[in-house]
Design a protein around this motif. Structure first.
Motif, mmCIF file in Angstrom:
data_model
loop_
_atom_site.group_PDB
_atom_site.id
_atom_site.type_symbol
_atom_site.label_atom_id
_atom_site.label_comp_id
_atom_site.label_asym_id
_atom_site.label_seq_id
_atom_site.Cartn_x
_atom_site.Cartn_y
_atom_site.Cartn_z
ATOM 1 N N LYS A 1 0.897 -0.842 0.056
ATOM 2 C CA LYS A 1 -0.171 -0.032 -0.066
ATOM 3 C C LYS A 1 0.863 1.189 0.151
ATOM 4 C CE LYS A 1 -4.231 1.605 -0.082
ATOM 5 N NZ LYS A 1 -5.366 1.637 -0.939
ATOM 6 N N LYS A 2 0.471 2.265 -0.675
ATOM 7 C CA LYS A 2 1.487 3.785 -0.308
ATOM 8 C C LYS A 2 0.000 4.388 -0.129
ATOM 9 C CE LYS A 2 4.378 2.700 -3.790
ATOM 10 N NZ LYS A 2 5.794 3.581 -4.793
ATOM 11 N N ALA A 3 0.516 5.802 0.891
ATOM 12 C CA ALA A 3 -0.704 7.175 0.735
ATOM 13 C C ALA A 3 -0.091 8.045 -0.064
ATOM 14 C CB ALA A 3 0.384 7.212 2.257
ATOM 15 N N LYS A 4 -1.212 8.734 0.085
ATOM 16 C CA LYS A 4 -1.489 9.701 -0.827
ATOM 17 C C LYS A 4 -1.229 11.560 -0.195
ATOM 18 C CE LYS A 4 -4.500 7.653 -3.638
ATOM 19 N NZ LYS A 4 -6.155 7.575 -4.474
ATOM 20 N N VAL A 5 -0.870 12.569 -1.505
ATOM 21 C CA VAL A 5 -1.038 13.956 -0.302
ATOM 22 C C VAL A 5 -1.747 14.436 -1.096
ATOM 23 C CG1 VAL A 5 0.382 15.685 0.522
ATOM 24 C CG2 VAL A 5 1.477 13.471 0.121
ATOM 25 N N LYS B 1 1.806 13.053 -10.233
ATOM 26 C CA LYS B 1 2.151 11.284 -10.044
ATOM 27 C C LYS B 1 3.703 11.252 -10.257
ATOM 28 C CE LYS B 1 -2.139 10.378 -11.145
ATOM 29 N NZ LYS B 1 -3.247 9.737 -11.071
ATOM 30 N N LEU B 2 3.899 10.106 -8.547
ATOM 31 C CA LEU B 2 5.285 9.995 -8.748
ATOM 32 C C LEU B 2 5.790 9.098 -9.044
ATOM 33 C CD1 LEU B 2 5.572 11.203 -4.778
ATOM 34 C CD2 LEU B 2 5.260 12.658 -6.396
ATOM 35 N N LYS B 3 6.808 9.410 -10.092
ATOM 36 C CA LYS B 3 7.483 7.753 -10.658
ATOM 37 C C LYS B 3 7.757 6.846 -9.304
ATOM 38 C CE LYS B 3 8.994 10.864 -14.484
ATOM 39 N NZ LYS B 3 10.312 11.585 -14.980
ATOM 40 N N ILE C 1 6.610 5.930 -0.699
ATOM 41 C CA ILE C 1 5.507 5.446 0.037
ATOM 42 C C ILE C 1 4.707 6.575 0.111
ATOM 43 C CG2 ILE C 1 7.322 5.600 2.014
ATOM 44 C CD1 ILE C 1 7.015 8.777 2.207
ATOM 45 N N PHE C 2 4.812 7.410 -1.323
ATOM 46 C CA PHE C 2 3.383 8.166 -1.931
ATOM 47 C C PHE C 2 3.393 7.952 -3.577
ATOM 48 C CE2 PHE C 2 4.605 11.045 1.516
ATOM 49 C CZ PHE C 2 3.999 10.654 2.641
ATOM 50 N N SER C 3 1.927 7.494 -4.346
ATOM 51 C CA SER C 3 1.771 7.225 -5.109
ATOM 52 C C SER C 3 1.028 8.427 -6.015
ATOM 53 C CB SER C 3 0.530 6.663 -5.459
ATOM 54 O OG SER C 3 -0.664 6.722 -4.833
ATOM 55 N N GLU C 4 1.072 9.495 -5.501
ATOM 56 C CA GLU C 4 0.151 10.397 -6.109
ATOM 57 C C GLU C 4 0.610 12.246 -4.595
ATOM 58 O OE1 GLU C 4 -3.030 12.328 -8.949
ATOM 59 O OE2 GLU C 4 -3.221 10.988 -7.903
#
Length: 336
Positions: free
Chosen positions: A169-173, A259-261, A195-198
């Motif tokens: 699982k990843k978090a979002k901001v 959108k984080l790479k 740790i973050f997807s977006e």
């Protein structure tokens, strides 16, 4: 003496809807006003507007602090749009920066998210903690986001949520941040693709356009554009008129999604530290040709040869190079 918050609010004009008008070179779409995906809720028991914001501030004897860049959102629909832009849904973990009176927090929690809120103002931290104390899905940290150990706090939150697999699982901001810390927040969060997807942020409109467009050969093309595109794929979402805030700022705002790479998808450079050091050196003397501004790395002749080998003119200046060009140049002239 300053006029009371109540008299100020009563003089504000009607709040317009976010503007989806397209500008050249920026792709936008109209966003739905709903939470995404799993178990989303169609309505909230209460919304945040002029008077609820005023009541919340008065309950703690507070007023917006200019030193903290506090501008409170008065339009609940904007918060709906923010959550929708990030696709926030049931069970998501969301980092919110500067929750203030909790208007965006309210939307995120009603989407079913677990929220980690970082608030520098201890009075606002107390207010938002008390407001949502019964939800069991909010953790508030009274910290400065630019000094916060974000990674460890997010990891701890994942571990505390028993029904979630922290390995997958990843978090979002999702955040409405003070304009004066935009660059610091972007530099802090964008390299955290593990740790973050977006990252969805409400920024000053001019800043949002500059980060999303990053046009070559313009005065707006800067090292931050290279940084943003190294770590993410940015997209300008929509404009937010200044009349949606209290107090009203001097500029309009806009929402940008990053959108984080994944780390494995970053451009291949021998050292990220030396890469960004080279980029900064190139732009520090923007009017100079690269063969002059990068002479501390190698000779002008070597720089010219490197530029020719990647199909660029030996007289190239930094604003003429794409991210890919800078990566190739770095790998040719920087010796680790």
């Amino acid at each position: 003496m300053l006029p009371s918050s109540l008299s100020y609010l009563q003089t504000l004009p009607p709040i317009p809807h976010p503007e989806p008008v397209c500008k050249a070179g920026v792709r936008r779409r109209t966003l739905r006003i709903a939470c995404a995906g799993r178990g989303s809720k169609a309505a909230r028991p209460a919304t945040d507007d002029y008077h609820s914001t005023l009541r919340a501030l008065n309950s703690k004897g507070r007023f917006p602090r200019k030193s903290l860049g506090q501008h409170y959102m008065l339009n609940s629909e904007i918060n709906d749009h923010l959550a929708a832009a990030a696709g926030v849904g049931e069970g998501d973990v969301v980092l919110e920066i500067g929750p203030g009176t909790g208007s965006l927090t309210n939307v995120l929690l009603n989407c079913g998210a677990f929220v980690l809120a970082v608030e520098k103002d201890k009075h606002m931290a107390t207010l938002v903690s008390e407001r949502f104390s019964s939800t069991g899905k909010l953790k508030v940290l009274t910290e400065d986001i630019v000094k916060c150990h974000v990674r460890s706090h997010v990891s701890s939150l994942f571990e505390s949520i028993t029904e979630m697999d922290p390995e997958t699982k990843k978090a979002k901001v999702v955040a409405n941040i003070p304009f004066n810390i935009s660059t610091d927040v972007i530099k802090l969060l964008l390299p955290m693709g593990d740790i973050f997807s977006e990252v969805v942020l409400l920024l000053q409109d001019e800043t949002a356009l500059r980060l999303a467009e990053s046009s070559l050969r313009t005065s707006e093309y800067r090292p931050i554009n290279i940084f943003v595109n190294f770590y993410s794929d940015p997209e300008y979402k929509f404009k937010v008129p200044r009349t949606n805030f209290f107090p009203q700022p001097n500029v309009d705002a806009a929402v940008v999604s990053f959108k984080l790479k994944q780390p494995k998808d970053y451009p291949e450079v021998s050292s990220r530290k030396s890469f960004f050091s080279m980029v900064n050196s190139a732009f520090n003397e923007k009017r100079k040709m690269l063969r002059k501004s990068l002479q501390h790395i190698c000779t002008s002749i070597e720089i010219e040869e490197a530029l020719r080998s990647i199909s660029l003119l030996p007289t190239s200046r930094p604003e003429e190079l794409t991210l890919d060009d800078f990566v190739k140049l770095h790998n040719l002239i920087v010796k680790e």
